[in-house]
Write a protein that holds these residues in place. Structure first.
Motif, PDB file in Angstrom:
ATOM      1  N   VAL A  55       0.872  -1.168   0.000  1.00 12.31           N
ATOM      2  CA  VAL A  55       0.000   0.000   0.000  1.00 12.31           C
ATOM      3  C   VAL A  55       0.912   1.222   0.000  1.00 12.31           C
ATOM      4  O   VAL A  55       1.666   1.451   0.931  1.00 12.31           O
ATOM      5  CB  VAL A  55      -0.945   0.023   1.213  1.00 12.31           C
ATOM      6  CG1 VAL A  55      -1.746   1.316   1.244  1.00 12.31           C
ATOM      7  CG2 VAL A  55      -1.867  -1.172   1.182  1.00 12.31           C
ATOM      8  N   VAL A  56       0.841   1.992  -1.088  1.00 13.72           N
ATOM      9  CA  VAL A  56       1.680   3.175  -1.254  1.00 13.72           C
ATOM     10  C   VAL A  56       0.866   4.375  -0.790  1.00 13.72           C
ATOM     11  O   VAL A  56      -0.168   4.689  -1.371  1.00 13.72           O
ATOM     12  CB  VAL A  56       2.114   3.348  -2.723  1.00 13.72           C
ATOM     13  CG1 VAL A  56       2.966   4.583  -2.893  1.00 13.72           C
ATOM     14  CG2 VAL A  56       2.845   2.112  -3.205  1.00 13.72           C
ATOM     15  N   TYR A  57       1.337   5.030   0.256  1.00 10.10           N
ATOM     16  CA  TYR A  57       0.629   6.192   0.782  1.00 10.10           C
ATOM     17  C   TYR A  57       0.990   7.429  -0.023  1.00 10.10           C
ATOM     18  O   TYR A  57       2.115   7.580  -0.478  1.00 10.10           O
ATOM     19  CB  TYR A  57       0.941   6.383   2.267  1.00 10.10           C
ATOM     20  CG  TYR A  57       0.264   5.337   3.102  1.00 10.10           C
ATOM     21  CD1 TYR A  57      -1.055   5.506   3.497  1.00 10.10           C
ATOM     22  CD2 TYR A  57       0.903   4.157   3.438  1.00 10.10           C
ATOM     23  CE1 TYR A  57      -1.710   4.534   4.226  1.00 10.10           C
ATOM     24  CE2 TYR A  57       0.268   3.174   4.164  1.00 10.10           C
ATOM     25  CZ  TYR A  57      -1.038   3.373   4.563  1.00 10.10           C
ATOM     26  OH  TYR A  57      -1.698   2.395   5.271  1.00 10.10           O
ATOM     27  N   GLY A  58       0.023   8.326  -0.186  1.00 10.64           N
ATOM     28  CA  GLY A  58       0.213   9.515  -1.003  1.00 10.64           C
ATOM     29  C   GLY A  58       1.145  10.514  -0.350  1.00 10.64           C
ATOM     30  O   GLY A  58       1.192  10.646   0.875  1.00 10.64           O
ATOM     31  N   LYS A  59       1.877  11.228  -1.187  1.00  6.37           N
ATOM     32  CA  LYS A  59       2.781  12.260  -0.698  1.00  6.37           C
ATOM     33  C   LYS A  59       1.996  13.488  -0.254  1.00  6.37           C
ATOM     34  O   LYS A  59       0.931  13.785  -0.781  1.00  6.37           O
ATOM     35  CB  LYS A  59       3.740  12.690  -1.806  1.00  6.37           C
ATOM     36  CG  LYS A  59       4.696  11.620  -2.259  1.00  6.37           C
ATOM     37  CD  LYS A  59       5.569  12.186  -3.349  1.00  6.37           C
ATOM     38  CE  LYS A  59       6.553  11.148  -3.831  1.00  6.37           C
ATOM     39  NZ  LYS A  59       7.382  11.664  -4.918  1.00  6.37           N
ATOM     40  N   THR A  60       2.557  14.230   0.682  1.00 13.05           N
ATOM     41  CA  THR A  60       1.963  15.499   1.095  1.00 13.05           C
ATOM     42  C   THR A  60       2.315  16.553   0.062  1.00 13.05           C
ATOM     43  O   THR A  60       3.474  16.715  -0.304  1.00 13.05           O
ATOM     44  CB  THR A  60       2.495  15.908   2.474  1.00 13.05           C
ATOM     45  OG1 THR A  60       2.194  14.877   3.400  1.00 13.05           O
ATOM     46  CG2 THR A  60       1.863  17.197   2.941  1.00 13.05           C
ATOM     47  N   LYS A  61       1.300  17.246  -0.403  1.00 17.63           N
ATOM     48  CA  LYS A  61       1.480  18.278  -1.425  1.00 17.63           C
ATOM     49  C   LYS A  61       1.069  19.621  -0.840  1.00 17.63           C
ATOM     50  O   LYS A  61       0.145  19.700  -0.033  1.00 17.63           O
ATOM     51  CB  LYS A  61       0.606  17.989  -2.643  1.00 17.63           C
ATOM     52  CG  LYS A  61       0.804  16.628  -3.262  1.00 17.63           C
ATOM     53  CD  LYS A  61       1.849  16.681  -4.306  1.00 17.63           C
ATOM     54  CE  LYS A  61       1.924  15.324  -5.008  1.00 17.63           C
ATOM     55  NZ  LYS A  61       2.716  15.375  -6.179  1.00 17.63           N
ATOM     56  N   SER A  62       1.746  20.692  -1.259  1.00 21.81           N
ATOM     57  CA  SER A  62       1.343  22.027  -0.845  1.00 21.81           C
ATOM     58  C   SER A  62       1.598  22.997  -1.979  1.00 21.81           C
ATOM     59  O   SER A  62       2.488  22.786  -2.807  1.00 21.81           O
ATOM     60  CB  SER A  62       2.096  22.460   0.408  1.00 21.81           C
ATOM     61  OG  SER A  62       3.470  22.547   0.145  1.00 21.81           O
ATOM     62  N   ARG A  63       0.791  24.051  -2.013  1.00 21.38           N
ATOM     63  CA  ARG A  63       0.972  25.076  -3.034  1.00 21.38           C
ATOM     64  C   ARG A  63       0.558  26.416  -2.446  1.00 21.38           C
ATOM     65  O   ARG A  63      -0.254  26.481  -1.520  1.00 21.38           O
ATOM     66  CB  ARG A  63       0.178  24.750  -4.295  1.00 21.38           C
ATOM     67  CG  ARG A  63      -1.312  24.754  -4.132  1.00 21.38           C
ATOM     68  CD  ARG A  63      -2.017  24.397  -5.444  1.00 21.38           C
ATOM     69  NE  ARG A  63      -3.432  24.575  -5.344  1.00 21.38           N
ATOM     70  CZ  ARG A  63      -4.286  23.658  -4.934  1.00 21.38           C
ATOM     71  NH1 ARG A  63      -3.851  22.476  -4.565  1.00 21.38           N
ATOM     72  NH2 ARG A  63      -5.572  23.921  -4.888  1.00 21.38           N
ATOM     73  N   ASN A  64       1.101  27.469  -3.002  1.00 26.02           N
ATOM     74  CA  ASN A  64       0.784  28.822  -2.565  1.00 26.02           C
ATOM     75  C   ASN A  64      -0.330  29.393  -3.433  1.00 26.02           C
ATOM     76  O   ASN A  64      -0.261  29.349  -4.648  1.00 26.02           O
ATOM     77  CB  ASN A  64       2.021  29.716  -2.652  1.00 26.02           C
ATOM     78  CG  ASN A  64       3.098  29.285  -1.677  1.00 26.02           C
ATOM     79  OD1 ASN A  64       2.794  28.942  -0.541  1.00 26.02           O
ATOM     80  ND2 ASN A  64       4.345  29.283  -2.104  1.00 26.02           N
ATOM     81  N   ASN A  73      -3.028  15.772   0.498  1.00 26.23           N
ATOM     82  CA  ASN A  73      -2.314  14.537   0.200  1.00 26.23           C
ATOM     83  C   ASN A  73      -2.729  13.997  -1.164  1.00 26.23           C
ATOM     84  O   ASN A  73      -3.900  14.092  -1.544  1.00 26.23           O
ATOM     85  CB  ASN A  73      -2.602  13.461   1.241  1.00 26.23           C
ATOM     86  CG  ASN A  73      -1.944  13.743   2.562  1.00 26.23           C
ATOM     87  OD1 ASN A  73      -0.895  14.374   2.610  1.00 26.23           O
ATOM     88  ND2 ASN A  73      -2.547  13.293   3.640  1.00 26.23           N
ATOM     89  N   ALA A  74      -1.780  13.402  -1.873  1.00 27.99           N
ATOM     90  CA  ALA A  74      -2.104  12.641  -3.077  1.00 27.99           C
ATOM     91  C   ALA A  74      -2.779  11.349  -2.613  1.00 27.99           C
ATOM     92  O   ALA A  74      -2.523  10.872  -1.503  1.00 27.99           O
ATOM     93  CB  ALA A  74      -0.842  12.343  -3.867  1.00 27.99           C
ATOM     94  N   PRO A  75      -3.646  10.753  -3.421  1.00 34.21           N
ATOM     95  CA  PRO A  75      -4.351   9.554  -2.961  1.00 34.21           C
ATOM     96  C   PRO A  75      -3.424   8.347  -2.830  1.00 34.21           C
ATOM     97  O   PRO A  75      -2.450   8.206  -3.565  1.00 34.21           O
ATOM     98  CB  PRO A  75      -5.395   9.318  -4.054  1.00 34.21           C
ATOM     99  CG  PRO A  75      -4.898  10.048  -5.238  1.00 34.21           C
ATOM    100  CD  PRO A  75      -4.087  11.188  -4.742  1.00 34.21           C
TER     101      PRO A  75
END
Length: 96
Positions: A55-64, A73-75
């Motif tokens: 099970v690959v957990y999604g990376k944390t994403k952020s944007r301004n 989070n990515a799914p």
């Protein structure tokens, strides 16, 4: 339930295929190893030696944005790494 979603065609997955005769697939998160094995054998007509699931957990994403920093989070998804018996292979590009 569609068990196989799509093959994973990255550099890392290609290296596994060339060295160890292993193929990677994104699969339904509810599928178990026996269901994955049956689906791959039926679709590609190969004999499977072993299956590993992750099970690959999604990376944390952020944007301004104008409202400030938006994070999320990515799914997550389930990945199956399939080892085929010697002499067998799957050609993803001929099924187009």
């Amino acid at each position: 339930m569609e068990i196989l979603k799509k093959p994973i065609l990255t550099e890392k997955a290609s290296a596994l295929t060339e060295k160890l005769n292993r193929f990677s697939f994104k699969v339904d998160h509810r599928a178990n190893k026996l269901e994955i094995k049956g689906a791959i054998e039926k679709m590609y007509g190969v004999n499977i030696q072993a299956i590993n699931t992750i099970v690959v957990y999604g990376k944390t994403k952020s944007r301004n944005t104008k409202a400030g920093v938006v994070t999320g989070n990515a799914p997550k998804y389930k990945k199956a790494i399939v080892t085929l018996k010697d002499g067998e292979t799957i050609d993803f590009y001929s099924n187009i």
